[in-house]
Motif scaffolding. Sequence first.
Motif, PDB file in Angstrom:
ATOM      1  N   ALA A  40       0.653  -1.147  -0.131  1.00  0.00           N
ATOM      2  CA  ALA A  40      -0.010   0.167   0.310  1.00  0.00           C
ATOM      3  C   ALA A  40       0.789   1.163   0.131  1.00  0.00           C
ATOM      4  CB  ALA A  40      -0.951   0.067   1.089  1.00  0.00           C
ATOM      5  N   ALA A  41       0.475   2.193  -0.557  1.00  0.00           N
ATOM      6  CA  ALA A  41       1.130   3.588  -0.727  1.00  0.00           C
ATOM      7  C   ALA A  41      -0.007   4.497  -0.293  1.00  0.00           C
ATOM      8  CB  ALA A  41       1.664   3.792  -1.835  1.00  0.00           C
ATOM      9  N   ALA A  42       0.425   5.776  -0.104  1.00  0.00           N
ATOM     10  CA  ALA A  42      -0.653   6.829   0.241  1.00  0.00           C
ATOM     11  C   ALA A  42      -0.338   8.192  -0.396  1.00  0.00           C
ATOM     12  CB  ALA A  42      -0.537   7.098   1.772  1.00  0.00           C
ATOM     13  N   VAL A  43      -1.356   8.999  -0.745  1.00  0.00           N
ATOM     14  CA  VAL A  43      -1.231  10.152  -1.358  1.00  0.00           C
ATOM     15  C   VAL A  43      -1.188  11.266  -0.367  1.00  0.00           C
ATOM     16  CG1 VAL A  43      -2.594  11.765  -2.773  1.00  0.00           C
ATOM     17  CG2 VAL A  43      -2.621   9.324  -3.390  1.00  0.00           C
ATOM     18  N   ASN A  44      -0.315  12.241  -0.704  1.00  0.00           N
ATOM     19  CA  ASN A  44      -0.304  13.503  -0.069  1.00  0.00           C
ATOM     20  C   ASN A  44      -0.282  14.747  -0.941  1.00  0.00           C
ATOM     21  OD1 ASN A  44       0.957  12.649   2.713  1.00  0.00           O
ATOM     22  ND2 ASN A  44       2.364  11.455   1.471  1.00  0.00           N
ATOM     23  N   VAL A  71       4.868   4.773   2.066  1.00  0.00           N
ATOM     24  CA  VAL A  71       5.065   3.071   1.728  1.00  0.00           C
ATOM     25  C   VAL A  71       4.817   2.096   2.940  1.00  0.00           C
ATOM     26  CG1 VAL A  71       7.417   2.908   1.602  1.00  0.00           C
ATOM     27  CG2 VAL A  71       6.084   1.574   0.111  1.00  0.00           C
ATOM     28  N   ALA A  72       4.133   1.074   2.531  1.00  0.00           N
ATOM     29  CA  ALA A  72       4.244  -0.082   3.340  1.00  0.00           C
ATOM     30  C   ALA A  72       4.246  -1.275   2.585  1.00  0.00           C
ATOM     31  CB  ALA A  72       2.844  -0.310   4.276  1.00  0.00           C
ATOM     32  N   ALA A 123      -0.931   1.362   7.554  1.00  0.00           N
ATOM     33  CA  ALA A 123       0.314   1.475   7.894  1.00  0.00           C
ATOM     34  C   ALA A 123       0.909   2.366   6.760  1.00  0.00           C
ATOM     35  CB  ALA A 123       1.085  -0.012   7.776  1.00  0.00           C
ATOM     36  N   ALA A 124       0.426   2.293   5.728  1.00  0.00           N
ATOM     37  CA  ALA A 124       0.946   3.340   4.572  1.00  0.00           C
ATOM     38  C   ALA A 124       0.420   4.819   4.769  1.00  0.00           C
ATOM     39  CB  ALA A 124       0.308   2.831   3.096  1.00  0.00           C
ATOM     40  N   ALA A 125      -0.713   4.780   5.408  1.00  0.00           N
ATOM     41  CA  ALA A 125      -1.235   6.092   5.765  1.00  0.00           C
ATOM     42  C   ALA A 125      -0.442   6.923   6.779  1.00  0.00           C
ATOM     43  CB  ALA A 125      -2.696   5.931   6.068  1.00  0.00           C
ATOM     44  N   LEU A 126       0.379   6.150   7.588  1.00  0.00           N
ATOM     45  CA  LEU A 126       1.074   6.850   8.766  1.00  0.00           C
ATOM     46  C   LEU A 126       2.379   7.623   8.573  1.00  0.00           C
ATOM     47  CD1 LEU A 126       0.511   3.960  11.542  1.00  0.00           C
ATOM     48  CD2 LEU A 126      -0.829   5.978  11.180  1.00  0.00           C
TER      49      LEU A 126
END
Length: 307
Positions: A40-44, A71-72, A123-126
């Motif tokens: 998983a990855a997150a958008v900023n 990233v996780a 995890a990816a959001a943190l």
Amino acid sequence: MPDSYQAVAFSRYGDAEVLDLLELAVPEPGRGQVRIGVRAAAVNPIDWKIRSGALADVMPVELPHVPGIDVAGVIEAVGEDTQGFAVGDEVLGKALAGSYAEKALARVDRIAAKPTELAWELAAALPVAATTAHHALDMLNLTPGETLVIHGASGGVGTLAVQLARRRGATVIGTASDTNHDYLRSLGATPVRYGTNLGERIAATAPGGVDAVLDTAGHGSLPELISLAGVPDRVVTLADFSAGQLGARFIAEEPGDMPAILAEVAGLAAAGAITVPLTSYRLADSAAAHRASETGHVRGKLVLIPD
């Protein structure tokens, strides 16, 4: 192992439609680096600001560019000097660049072990939000009993800053649109509506005064926020580049103890002591995630899941 992998990239600056899936050669990790199989990855917000070209003068990138920091995933290769990490370890942290992908490189001083019970999406959001919020509270030297204003409290950084500040014993006032007021109350913050006369509404909500301010939203509110705090050095912003001219502090550097912060916050999240609302997208739908982020009204974090 395949010698290529899929990643979302842009080959020119522009709107969200410039994002496209590309096949890239699998990278080998260098000294102090690991290669992560991304779960998983997150958008900023900085991702789409770079993509749009708005930051091209101060943060130019080599094209094509794969966005993404959060990233996780699972370590699938290690370079030299990566003691403490091995192939098969589950980790979370900040990628060197390019977490919108099936694989990403990361330095070992920017990752931490992921608790087994922590979901990949959370995890990816943190990483970015948690380290930024934690670092900001340290910069403000926040102590129990103080009143903290978080401007833009319902986004990713704001959501974690509210919860971490409450754990430090602070009273938190959070600014947000009306639709997010019940959400902020659920986190333990007293909500105040955005907009004209913001300072007056905050002052009325905090008759005992405001001790510190974290500005995650910008929108030209910094002078009002400094006035509320009384002294500019107890105002930290990550969104207003005029901070230095006004005497406030801009978060420009990363905390030196990033693995420790990541481990602490991941542990809290795994135990259910802190939470972040998530909206998930397929990796191929990164353009839709960018468009959602650009509205400025995201609650919590947007997460990308490779197929």
